[in-house]
Design an enzyme around this catalytic site. Structure first.
Site, PDB file in Angstrom:
ATOM      1  N   LYS A  91      38.111  91.281 -47.842  1.00 11.80           N
ATOM      2  CA  LYS A  91      38.730  91.896 -49.021  1.00 11.80           C
ATOM      3  C   LYS A  91      38.950  93.388 -48.786  1.00 11.80           C
ATOM      4  O   LYS A  91      40.023  93.924 -49.069  1.00 11.80           O
ATOM      5  CB  LYS A  91      37.872  91.666 -50.256  1.00 11.80           C
ATOM      6  CG  LYS A  91      38.464  92.289 -51.517  1.00 11.80           C
ATOM      7  CD  LYS A  91      37.647  91.982 -52.760  1.00 11.80           C
ATOM      8  CE  LYS A  91      37.913  90.589 -53.259  1.00 11.80           C
ATOM      9  NZ  LYS A  91      37.302  90.330 -54.594  1.00 11.80           N
ATOM     10  N   GLU A 102      30.926  92.675 -39.765  1.00 11.44           N
ATOM     11  CA  GLU A 102      30.957  91.561 -38.826  1.00 11.44           C
ATOM     12  C   GLU A 102      32.388  91.096 -38.576  1.00 11.44           C
ATOM     13  O   GLU A 102      32.794  90.839 -37.435  1.00 11.44           O
ATOM     14  CB  GLU A 102      30.112  90.404 -39.352  1.00 11.44           C
ATOM     15  CG  GLU A 102      28.641  90.719 -39.538  1.00 11.44           C
ATOM     16  CD  GLU A 102      28.313  91.235 -40.923  1.00 11.44           C
ATOM     17  OE1 GLU A 102      27.138  91.156 -41.326  1.00 11.44           O
ATOM     18  OE2 GLU A 102      29.235  91.729 -41.625  1.00 11.44           O
ATOM     19  N   GLY A 141      34.377  86.357 -53.267  1.00  9.12           N
ATOM     20  CA  GLY A 141      34.470  85.688 -51.974  1.00  9.12           C
ATOM     21  C   GLY A 141      34.019  84.247 -51.997  1.00  9.12           C
ATOM     22  O   GLY A 141      34.664  83.370 -51.415  1.00  9.12           O
ATOM     23  N   ARG A 142      32.916  83.961 -52.668  1.00  7.20           N
ATOM     24  CA  ARG A 142      32.394  82.587 -52.660  1.00  7.20           C
ATOM     25  C   ARG A 142      33.173  81.652 -53.579  1.00  7.20           C
ATOM     26  O   ARG A 142      32.879  80.453 -53.641  1.00  7.20           O
ATOM     27  CB  ARG A 142      30.907  82.589 -53.001  1.00  7.20           C
ATOM     28  CG  ARG A 142      30.531  83.289 -54.290  1.00  7.20           C
ATOM     29  CD  ARG A 142      29.020  83.512 -54.370  1.00  7.20           C
ATOM     30  NE  ARG A 142      28.600  84.247 -55.545  1.00  7.20           N
ATOM     31  CZ  ARG A 142      28.582  85.580 -55.631  1.00  7.20           C
ATOM     32  NH1 ARG A 142      28.998  86.315 -54.605  1.00  7.20           N
ATOM     33  NH2 ARG A 142      28.171  86.182 -56.719  1.00  7.20           N
ATOM     34  N   GLU A 193      23.512  83.255 -53.787  1.00  4.00           N
ATOM     35  CA  GLU A 193      24.110  84.578 -53.918  1.00  4.00           C
ATOM     36  C   GLU A 193      24.546  84.841 -55.353  1.00  4.00           C
ATOM     37  O   GLU A 193      24.521  85.984 -55.814  1.00  4.00           O
ATOM     38  CB  GLU A 193      25.297  84.730 -52.967  1.00  4.00           C
ATOM     39  CG  GLU A 193      25.806  86.165 -52.878  1.00  4.00           C
ATOM     40  CD  GLU A 193      26.769  86.395 -51.734  1.00  4.00           C
ATOM     41  OE1 GLU A 193      26.309  86.809 -50.647  1.00  4.00           O
ATOM     42  OE2 GLU A 193      27.975  86.151 -51.918  1.00  4.00           O
ATOM     43  N   HIS A 236      14.983  61.138 -41.264  1.00  2.00           N
ATOM     44  CA  HIS A 236      14.098  61.111 -40.108  1.00  2.00           C
ATOM     45  C   HIS A 236      13.628  62.520 -39.745  1.00  2.00           C
ATOM     46  O   HIS A 236      13.129  62.735 -38.643  1.00  2.00           O
ATOM     47  CB  HIS A 236      14.816  60.465 -38.922  1.00  2.00           C
ATOM     48  CG  HIS A 236      15.144  59.028 -39.155  1.00  2.00           C
ATOM     49  ND1 HIS A 236      14.312  57.996 -38.798  1.00  2.00           N
ATOM     50  CD2 HIS A 236      16.205  58.441 -39.769  1.00  2.00           C
ATOM     51  CE1 HIS A 236      14.849  56.838 -39.139  1.00  2.00           C
ATOM     52  NE2 HIS A 236      16.012  57.087 -39.738  1.00  2.00           N
ATOM     53  N   LYS A 244      22.841  96.329 -45.375  1.00  2.00           N
ATOM     54  CA  LYS A 244      24.066  96.911 -44.814  1.00  2.00           C
ATOM     55  C   LYS A 244      23.939  98.428 -44.678  1.00  2.00           C
ATOM     56  O   LYS A 244      24.407  99.022 -43.709  1.00  2.00           O
ATOM     57  CB  LYS A 244      25.266  96.569 -45.706  1.00  2.00           C
ATOM     58  CG  LYS A 244      25.655  95.105 -45.716  1.00  2.00           C
ATOM     59  CD  LYS A 244      26.868  94.896 -46.613  1.00  2.00           C
ATOM     60  CE  LYS A 244      27.297  93.446 -46.649  1.00  2.00           C
ATOM     61  NZ  LYS A 244      28.467  93.231 -47.522  1.00  2.00           N
TER      62      LYS A 244
END
Length: 485
Positions: free
Chosen positions: A161, A167, A222-223, A308, A339, A448
């Site tokens: 954005k 990253e 974002g999510r 979040e 399992h 950050k």
């Protein structure tokens, strides 16, 4: 409810409990809050923003008037671009077809698109470009993403954005260097990169052509962004009609969410059950058990969506929360999980709730395997509820583990859109009930802020006096080990 069946009977909620939960929802003014969101009120109070990702999947004539034209225009532009990539009409700088799309993002810019692209098949006909996802700043991640690729047939979509996410920009810069080193043509960037961002100027400075820049709206977190141009790789994979069906399934869930009374409203009931389990039954974690390997990324996606959004300890009024907020979300691909970690679900000392998600009609012809898979799904729900009061204490299981079973008729774009919208609305309702803002994430900012001086110390060897003692000692240890090598 359309392509989904949401079964709550194993939540252990009787009529009296349901009545109390419905009363809580009414006292929390949950139905009014739902309308405030769809109306475009600035319900993200800490950032003074509206929350209108639902507008992206709403028919044009029903959208908020102020944004309707822009949404329609940009959505059509993104889909035209995706179709050109999918059909081979948009080519690389040497005229060769694009064979691979590398989607570079992180968090919500990555988890939703990857889940949906891996879950849904391409329509019959021309094979679209292969899609790879790059999120982690770990150099091994980009090495694997670029392995075996041809720069003349590779396209990159960069999603940020701000166009400043550390990253994402580090990976995008590495991808740009990789392309330029192999083509020796700066003009090639315009043929091999797109950006989804609110900072078009920064994307243009990076070298991305204006017609390959698509917006990230201020009112879409974002999510919650897979419905926007962030879904570009999805549109490339399943095509224009598939993307429309994906939006249509979500809108169908939106209509249910807005119209159904609390006692028959699936997202509201999921949120109310979650509140009950976390705060009255001691379930500090919630397992998402995906009984379809195509949905193996669902736990990762929901982990971010819920933790979040509602992993907060401060209410919207600034006071500390007196109740537990978001549980720890985890899970896996079944029956592998049976399992691995199901032992803890059945006999562990900590209470756990769970969602079991399965698809009724598969997209393969291996009927025997599918019957076994569905049988295990239903049996696990029953076992978690019933338990086993065996005489041998080692075989005894307590039961009373609350679960919800969600069945999709088929794993289609329409059904998956409805499923993701179901969970989005659940998270919003839970936030309202808990009195937290589900649409900010200030807690992720501290790390950050602390990272840049640590990075500088790694590069220069100079540790600032205010550096945490443990961090300083670890920096010394890293330097020592590097010098030995």
């Amino acid at each position: 409810m359309g392509p989904l069946l949401v079964e709550f009977s194993r939540q252990g909620i009787n009529k009296e409990t349901l009545a109390a939960l419905v009363e809580l929802a009414q006292e929390s003014e949950l139905p009014d809050a739902v309308e405030a969101q769809f109306r475009g009120d600035r319900i993200n109070t800490t950032e003074d923003r509206a929350v209108l990702h639902t507008a992206l999947r709403t028919p044009a004539h029903e959208r908020p008037a102020s944004d309707a034209d822009a949404i329609e225009r940009e959505q059509r532009r993104m889909l035209d671009f995706a179709e050109a990539l999918r059909l081979g009409e948009r080519v690389g700088h040497t005229g060769r077809l694009i064979r691979t799309l590398v989607h570079i993002g992180i968090g919500g810019s990555y988890l939703g698109p990857r889940l949906v692209c891996e879950a849904l098949a391409s329509p019959p006909g021309r094979r679209p470009p292969d899609i790879r996802f790059l999120a982690n700043v770990d150099g091994h991640a980009i090495a694997r993403s670029l392995a075996g690729l041809d720069p003349e047939t590779t396209f990159f979509a960069v999603v940020s954005k701000s166009f400043g996410t550390e990253e994402t920009l580090a990976n995008a810069a590495a991808a740009r260097s990789w392309l330029l080193e192999r083509t020796l043509q700066p003009a090639a960037l315009a043929h091999h990169f797109a950006a989804i961002t609110a900072n078009v100027a920064a994307a243009r400075e990076f070298g991305i052509a204006r017609d390959a820049c698509f917006p990230m709206w201020d009112w879409v977190g974002g999510r919650f962004s897979v419905w926007s141009a962030v879904g570009l790789p999805l549109a490339v994979r399943i095509g224009r009609q598939g993307f429309a069906d994906f939006l249509g399934g979500a809108h169908r869930m939106d209509r249910h969410f807005r119209s159904a009374p609390v006692e028959r409203n699936a997202p509201m009931l999921l949120a109310l059950a979650g509140l009950l389990n976390a705060n009255f039954r001691g379930a500090s974690s919630h397992a998402v058990l995906a009984y379809d390997m195509r949905l193996r990324r669902l736990p990762d996606y929901l982990q971010q969506l819920e933790m979040e959004s509602n992993g907060k300890s401060v209410r919207t009024d600034g006071e500390a929360s007196a109740v537990h907020t978001a549980p720890v979300i985890w899970g896996g691909e079944e029956t592998n999980g049976q399992h691995a970690f199901h032992q803890l679900l059945h006999q562990g000392t900590r209470a756990v709730s769970a969602d079991l998600v399965a698809v009724v009609n598969p997209a393969h012809r291996h009927a025997e395997q599918h019957e076994r898979l569905l049988a295990h799904c239903l049996a696990q729900g029953e076992a978690l509820e019933r338990g086993d009061n065996a005489e041998d204490p080692h075989r005894r299981t307590p039961g009373n583990r609350p679960t919800t079973t969600i069945l999709l008729d088929e794993l289609t774009p329409h059904a998956l859109g409805a499923l993701l919208a179901l969970y989005e609305h659940k998270v919003f309702c839970a936030g309202r009930l808990l009195q937290v803002n589900s649409f900010d994430q200030w807690g992720v900012e501290l790390g950050k802020r602390l990272a840049p001086p640590v990075k500088q110390a790694l590069a220069t060897g100079v540790v600032q006096p205010e550096t945490d003692p443990t961090t300083a000692a670890l920096l010394d240890a890293i330097r020592a080990r590097r010098s030995r090598k």
